[in-house]
Design a protein around this motif. Structure first.
Motif, PDB file in Angstrom:
ATOM      1  N   THR A 110       0.850  -1.187   0.000  1.00 13.59           N
ATOM      2  CA  THR A 110       0.000   0.000   0.000  1.00 13.59           C
ATOM      3  C   THR A 110       0.891   1.245   0.000  1.00 13.59           C
ATOM      4  O   THR A 110       2.112   1.132   0.139  1.00 13.59           O
ATOM      5  N   THR A 130       2.907   1.316   3.221  1.00  6.54           N
ATOM      6  CA  THR A 130       4.047   0.393   3.192  1.00  6.54           C
ATOM      7  C   THR A 130       5.173   0.971   2.337  1.00  6.54           C
ATOM      8  O   THR A 130       6.357   0.841   2.664  1.00  6.54           O
ATOM      9  N   ASP A 148       3.884  -9.947   8.068  1.00  6.52           N
ATOM     10  CA  ASP A 148       2.520  -9.564   8.433  1.00  6.52           C
ATOM     11  C   ASP A 148       1.651 -10.804   8.270  1.00  6.52           C
ATOM     12  O   ASP A 148       1.220 -11.110   7.159  1.00  6.52           O
ATOM     13  N   ASN A 176     -11.005  -4.927   4.459  1.00  3.63           N
ATOM     14  CA  ASN A 176     -10.516  -3.541   4.520  1.00  3.63           C
ATOM     15  C   ASN A 176      -9.393  -3.281   3.522  1.00  3.63           C
ATOM     16  O   ASN A 176      -9.191  -2.153   3.086  1.00  3.63           O
ATOM     17  N   TYR A 232      -8.701   0.659   1.042  1.00  6.80           N
ATOM     18  CA  TYR A 232      -7.258   0.924   0.986  1.00  6.80           C
ATOM     19  C   TYR A 232      -6.502   0.499   2.239  1.00  6.80           C
ATOM     20  O   TYR A 232      -5.343   0.848   2.399  1.00  6.80           O
ATOM     21  N   GLY A 233      -7.145  -0.237   3.152  1.00  7.76           N
ATOM     22  CA  GLY A 233      -6.478  -0.564   4.416  1.00  7.76           C
ATOM     23  C   GLY A 233      -6.503   0.628   5.350  1.00  7.76           C
ATOM     24  O   GLY A 233      -7.226   1.607   5.126  1.00  7.76           O
ATOM     25  N   HIS A 234      -5.709   0.541   6.408  1.00  5.99           N
ATOM     26  CA  HIS A 234      -5.728   1.605   7.418  1.00  5.99           C
ATOM     27  C   HIS A 234      -5.190   2.917   6.838  1.00  5.99           C
ATOM     28  O   HIS A 234      -4.253   2.897   6.051  1.00  5.99           O
ATOM     29  N   PHE A 241       4.288   1.839  11.482  1.00  6.82           N
ATOM     30  CA  PHE A 241       5.496   1.678  10.670  1.00  6.82           C
ATOM     31  C   PHE A 241       6.695   2.425  11.266  1.00  6.82           C
ATOM     32  O   PHE A 241       7.849   2.063  10.989  1.00  6.82           O
TER      33      PHE A 241
END
Ligand code: ADE
Length: 416
Positions: A54, A57, A125, A338, A343-345, A354
């Motif tokens: 993402t 990331t 992950d 999600n 788009y995830g968190h 991160f």
């Protein structure tokens, strides 16, 4: 070794723009990136990162590279890669092996390609990378690993208990600056976003069944309640179930909740939380979604066996018609909704997760010789530094103890 496997390298320009956009919302990670650029703490270190590919990331990977590391990136889930981001990273010279809609073989092939770098540190992950290197007995170069998610931490604890862990693992997931924010606010918001993207259903007035009342489940329940849903919590742990009751939710076993729910969301890290016996009880039109790491929380085999007909309604929505005519809908193949349907968190929370990852990688490089082959918590000073930096970036100042207060708190002889 240099290389990449991505869907379309020409998507890179669009990817660059959104990576920069997200980076602007990740001030703690940006601060660490500047520091790493100056200090180069990861010089000559090779990393394999098995993470959801993402924009957030991407900013982590660029931070690790700024610190001097060579990074090979692969996806943590077959459905979670943003192809423009993967293309941008590959164009920027990061070894990137990820594309959306991988088959299981392609997923493991990408992981195998990434591992050819012979990593010193793994960022995992879900635990597939750590499991793979142990199965292949390719652990000799590895100083340690960081684990991003609850599901992975559970697996590594089990391996450590059996004395089968070949290097130290830091449970980044369990840092307070990760779990209490990313798991709660990140999963809460992005899961609802995924359900809405896939279905556009109105949540107000609907009965939403949330399975699991850990930080992720708490976040999902909170956001669903905020949108006007009537939330039921299903939980096996009595302390968490009690908390759900006191937070104002109805709590009951899945066999009861199954009859009532319009939308089911699993967030447990466990397997077969929703299975055939429950599907038989569900209402016409019930929607099933999972936001846990693996696609095992909803037993899709049971759904396939019970159905007499299956058809894709639109991307991320498959209709299963039961013998009695009822239709049930499964979102994103039961994979984490999600990331598969949204788009995830958001970057503001991944900023802290991160930052923890970037600091823990450095910690492993600098301390691996004194660490045992165990699962470790994130060092307290890293957790506190991330919280301090986040508050500073938000312009929030915290209160300081006076000398009198310090003395009071460290004394035992004061009373009424
Ligand atoms: N896990 C959940 N959300 C994520 C994101 N936006 N990026 C990477 N991993 C995630």
């Amino acid at each position: 070794m240099k290389g990449y496997i991505v869907k379309d390298i020409d998507l890179a320009e669009g990817g660059d723009k959104i990576i920069e956009w997200a980076g602007g919302r990740m001030p703690v990670l940006s601060h660490i990136r500047e520091r790493y650029e100056r200090e180069k703490p990861l010089e000559d270190i090779k990393l394999v990162a098995c993470l959801h590919v993402t924009v957030e990331t991407a900013n982590l990977v660029l931070t690790l590279r700024a610190g001097g590391a060579e990074v090979a990136l692969t996806a943590a889930n077959p459905l979670s890669t943003q192809d423009d981001v993967a293309a941008a990273l590959a164009s920027a010279g990061i070894n990137t092996y990820a594309f959306r809609d991988e088959t299981e073989d392609e997923y493991y092939n990408c992981l195998t390609e990434a591992l050819k770098i012979n990593p010193h540190v793994l960022l995992d992950d879900g635990g597939d990378t750590i499991t793979t290197v142990h199965a292949a007995q390719k652990t000799e170069t590895i100083m340690g690993a960081c684990e991003e998610t609850t599901t992975g931490v559970i697996r590594h604890h089990a391996r450590a208990r059996d004395n089968k862990l070949a290097f130290p693992v830091i449970a980044v997931n369990d840092a307070e600056t990760k779990m209490m924010f990313d798991n709660r606010y990140g999963t809460g918001q992005s899961t609802i976003h995924g359900v809405m993207n896939a279905t556009n259903i109105l949540l107000a007035g609907r009965v939403v069944v949330v399975a699991g009342y850990g930080w992720c489940g708490r976040g999902v329940a909170l956001r669903a309640k905020g949108l006007g849903s009537n939330v039921i919590v299903v939980e096996v742990n009595p302390r968490k179930a009690l908390e759900a009751v006191m937070d104002g939710y109805r709590v009951m076993p899945m066999r009861e909740a199954a009859k009532l729910g319009d939308l089911f969301i699993t967030a447990t890290g466990d397997t077969s939380v929703i299975r055939g016996e429950h599907m038989k009880l569900m209402k016409e039109g019930a929607i099933l979604a999972n936001t846990g790491h693996f696609n095992v929380e909803i037993n899709v085999n049971d759904l396939e066996e019970l159905a007499v007909q299956k058809s894709e309604i639109k991307e991320n929505v498959v209709e299963y018609r039961m013998k009695d005519g009822r239709k049930l809908y499964l979102l994103s193949e039961g994979r984490l909704v999600n990331l598969a349907a949204a788009y995830g968190h958001p970057p503001e929370v991944m900023d802290m997760s991160f930052a923890d990852q970037a600091l823990c990688v450095r910690y492993i490089v600098e301390n691996h010789e004194t660490l045992r082959n165990e699962v470790y918590p994130v060092p307290r000073d890293i957790d506190e530094e991330v919280a301090r930096l986040k508050l500073k970036s938000m312009g929030v100042e915290v209160e300081e103890l006076t000398e009198e207060q310090k003395k009071y708190l460290s004394s035992w002889d004061m009373g009424t």
